[in-house]
Design an enzyme around this catalytic site. Structure first.
Site, PDB file in Angstrom:
ATOM      1  N   ARG A 166       3.595   1.581  -5.725  1.00 41.31           N
ATOM      2  CA  ARG A 166       3.710   0.167  -6.068  1.00 41.31           C
ATOM      3  C   ARG A 166       5.166  -0.106  -6.448  1.00 41.31           C
ATOM      4  O   ARG A 166       5.851   0.774  -6.963  1.00 41.31           O
ATOM      5  CB  ARG A 166       2.792  -0.185  -7.230  1.00 41.31           C
ATOM      6  CG  ARG A 166       1.307   0.078  -6.957  1.00 41.31           C
ATOM      7  CD  ARG A 166       0.461  -0.187  -8.184  1.00 41.31           C
ATOM      8  NE  ARG A 166      -0.951   0.079  -7.923  1.00 41.31           N
ATOM      9  CZ  ARG A 166      -1.551   1.241  -8.132  1.00 41.31           C
ATOM     10  NH1 ARG A 166      -0.844   2.260  -8.621  1.00 41.31           N
ATOM     11  NH2 ARG A 166      -2.834   1.413  -7.866  1.00 41.31           N
ATOM     12  N   LYS A 191      -0.329   1.250 -12.691  1.00 44.96           N
ATOM     13  CA  LYS A 191      -1.270   0.138 -12.873  1.00 44.96           C
ATOM     14  C   LYS A 191      -2.553   0.607 -13.550  1.00 44.96           C
ATOM     15  O   LYS A 191      -3.149  -0.119 -14.349  1.00 44.96           O
ATOM     16  CB  LYS A 191      -1.588  -0.479 -11.512  1.00 44.96           C
ATOM     17  CG  LYS A 191      -2.513  -1.678 -11.572  1.00 44.96           C
ATOM     18  CD  LYS A 191      -2.742  -2.235 -10.177  1.00 44.96           C
ATOM     19  CE  LYS A 191      -3.695  -3.425 -10.204  1.00 44.96           C
ATOM     20  NZ  LYS A 191      -3.922  -3.970  -8.843  1.00 44.96           N
ATOM     21  N   HIS A 257       4.532  -5.957  -0.678  1.00 45.07           N
ATOM     22  CA  HIS A 257       3.418  -5.033  -0.924  1.00 45.07           C
ATOM     23  C   HIS A 257       2.885  -4.421   0.367  1.00 45.07           C
ATOM     24  O   HIS A 257       2.211  -3.385   0.338  1.00 45.07           O
ATOM     25  CB  HIS A 257       2.293  -5.772  -1.658  1.00 45.07           C
ATOM     26  CG  HIS A 257       1.197  -4.874  -2.140  1.00 45.07           C
ATOM     27  ND1 HIS A 257       1.369  -3.976  -3.181  1.00 45.07           N
ATOM     28  CD2 HIS A 257      -0.083  -4.715  -1.722  1.00 45.07           C
ATOM     29  CE1 HIS A 257       0.235  -3.317  -3.391  1.00 45.07           C
ATOM     30  NE2 HIS A 257      -0.658  -3.746  -2.511  1.00 45.07           N
ATOM     31  N   ARG A 260       3.264  -0.673   1.105  1.00 42.93           N
ATOM     32  CA  ARG A 260       2.249   0.264   0.593  1.00 42.93           C
ATOM     33  C   ARG A 260       1.102   0.398   1.599  1.00 42.93           C
ATOM     34  O   ARG A 260       0.602   1.504   1.833  1.00 42.93           O
ATOM     35  CB  ARG A 260       1.753  -0.253  -0.752  1.00 42.93           C
ATOM     36  CG  ARG A 260       0.828   0.655  -1.514  1.00 42.93           C
ATOM     37  CD  ARG A 260       0.775   0.185  -2.969  1.00 42.93           C
ATOM     38  NE  ARG A 260      -0.448   0.567  -3.644  1.00 42.93           N
ATOM     39  CZ  ARG A 260      -0.664   1.743  -4.222  1.00 42.93           C
ATOM     40  NH1 ARG A 260       0.280   2.683  -4.182  1.00 42.93           N
ATOM     41  NH2 ARG A 260      -1.792   2.015  -4.837  1.00 42.93           N
ATOM     42  N   HIS A 283      -5.299   5.448  -6.098  1.00 41.16           N
ATOM     43  CA  HIS A 283      -6.506   4.632  -6.172  1.00 41.16           C
ATOM     44  C   HIS A 283      -7.607   5.379  -6.911  1.00 41.16           C
ATOM     45  O   HIS A 283      -7.680   6.615  -6.856  1.00 41.16           O
ATOM     46  CB  HIS A 283      -7.007   4.276  -4.771  1.00 41.16           C
ATOM     47  CG  HIS A 283      -6.168   3.248  -4.076  1.00 41.16           C
ATOM     48  ND1 HIS A 283      -6.133   3.093  -2.710  1.00 41.16           N
ATOM     49  CD2 HIS A 283      -5.312   2.310  -4.570  1.00 41.16           C
ATOM     50  CE1 HIS A 283      -5.316   2.113  -2.385  1.00 41.16           C
ATOM     51  NE2 HIS A 283      -4.795   1.630  -3.499  1.00 41.16           N
ATOM     52  N   TYR A 292      -7.015  -0.608   2.579  1.00 49.38           N
ATOM     53  CA  TYR A 292      -5.590  -0.494   2.893  1.00 49.38           C
ATOM     54  C   TYR A 292      -5.355  -0.011   4.317  1.00 49.38           C
ATOM     55  O   TYR A 292      -4.286  -0.214   4.875  1.00 49.38           O
ATOM     56  CB  TYR A 292      -4.916   0.481   1.920  1.00 49.38           C
ATOM     57  CG  TYR A 292      -4.366  -0.161   0.671  1.00 49.38           C
ATOM     58  CD1 TYR A 292      -3.010  -0.124   0.380  1.00 49.38           C
ATOM     59  CD2 TYR A 292      -5.204  -0.819  -0.216  1.00 49.38           C
ATOM     60  CE1 TYR A 292      -2.497  -0.723  -0.766  1.00 49.38           C
ATOM     61  CE2 TYR A 292      -4.707  -1.416  -1.367  1.00 49.38           C
ATOM     62  CZ  TYR A 292      -3.358  -1.364  -1.632  1.00 49.38           C
ATOM     63  OH  TYR A 292      -2.862  -1.963  -2.755  1.00 49.38           O
TER      64      TYR A 292
END
Length: 332
Positions: A166, A191, A257, A260, A283, A292
């Site tokens: 990120r 995160k 983003h 990623r 994740h 993703y």
């Protein structure tokens, strides 16, 4: 009494959310407090969540009732026209705060009684466009040709492209978190609030050590500090840089983003299993990783594209006065 302002302070102090997230939540909570103050005709610092409604016998107050789901619903419905992002943030902030009160102040759990459904206002998700390997090379070529600080910018975007991190994880990175010899990075600020270890591409440790030497960065410095060295560069700043080079390279409009997503997709194209990609991205759920990669997966592993090889050749032989470490080329 459960004073709203005091509980916002306690919520901020006791929560384990990221600093940016808690800051946004607190801002949303203060706005809701102002709304309640107007409804009750009192000052915001006088709002008590267990005394929102009064039960009277004539002029005499005989009891109080706390904040309920109906009032929260009405407030959220009034926020719909402010856009989905504001609505989403406000909804999550209020639900998180109410659960905090329920766990710590014996406050009634009113969230299950809410009729407001955030998904009813979620616009159709736009497919995320990612850069192909060929487009990434065009992006880097444009960066090296046009950047006022091409060494920093090249290392910055090479890290994003090759780690799948990120943006905030890279901008908040400190030198003390880098193991140059073992070519590993320990991410302390993520995160999910869980530490994560990154293994860099071979040779990247030496690149980062040289980078720190060029900019005279010590172990207590951020890897990408602002000019005054007091704070790291911001996500917004990186996003502006990204847009600048995307536009100059005449590439499709893509979000920062999306790098990623591109990392995850290209890894899967090379045959890396989903569980490994999930660990690399940090994740917690496999379903998130699937989101993703699933819509972008092109199954092109092993395919040789003549135009790509030609572009690599030209890219490697560009202006000699702006050399790019070979490890950065080899890693994309």
């Amino acid at each position: 009494m459960i004073n709203f302002h005091e509980e916002i302070y306690n919520f901020k102090r006791m929560n384990k959310l990221s600093p940016g997230r808690i800051r946004d939540y607190v801002k949303a909570l203060y706005k809701f407090c102002d709304f309640l103050a107007c409804e009750l005709v009192v000052q915001p610092n006088e709002v008590c969540l267990d005394r929102i409604y009064t039960l009277k016998n004539g002029e005499r107050i005989i009891a109080y009732k706390p904040l309920d789901a109906k009032l929260i619903d009405n407030y959220l419905y009034a926020q719909v026209n402010n856009g989905f992002k504001v609505l989403e943030l406000t909804t999550h902030a209020l639900k998180k705060f109410i659960r905090f009160l329920s766990d710590n102040r014996n406050f009634p759990e009113v969230v299950p009684n809410m009729t407001f459904k955030l998904n009813d206002y979620n616009p159709a998700a736009k497919p995320i466009r990612i850069l192909s390997r060929h487009e990434m090379l065009r992006f880097l070529h444009c960066l090296v040709s046009n950047s006022d600080n091409y060494v920093r910018d090249t290392v910055l975007f090479a890290l994003l492209l090759t780690t799948g991190c990120r943006v905030s994880e890279i901008t908040n990175l400190k030198i003390s978190e880098i193991n140059f010899d073992d070519e590993m990075i320990t991410l302390l600020e993520t995160k999910t609030k869980k530490q994560r270890v990154l293994v860099l591409r071979p040779g990247f440790g030496a690149v980062l050590r040289k980078f720190c030497s060029i900019y005279e960065l010590g172990k207590d410095n951020w890897l990408f500090p602002k000019e005054n060295n007091q704070k790291p560069i911001s996500r917004q700043y990186v996003s502006k840089l990204f847009k600048k080079y995307v536009n100059l390279a005449m590439l499709p409009d893509v979000r920062l983003h999306s790098l990623r997503h591109a990392f995850a997709t290209h890894m899967r194209d090379q045959g890396v299993d989903l569980l490994t990609i999930m660990e690399l991205l940090g994740h917690e759920k496999l379903q998130t990783t699937l989101q993703y990669t699933q819509s972008h997966y092109t199954r092109n592993a092993g395919i040789k594209i003549k135009e790509h090889d030609e572009f690599y050749r030209k890219f490697r032989s560009r202006k000699q006065n702006r050399p790019l470490p070979s490890v950065l080329l080899d890693s994309i």
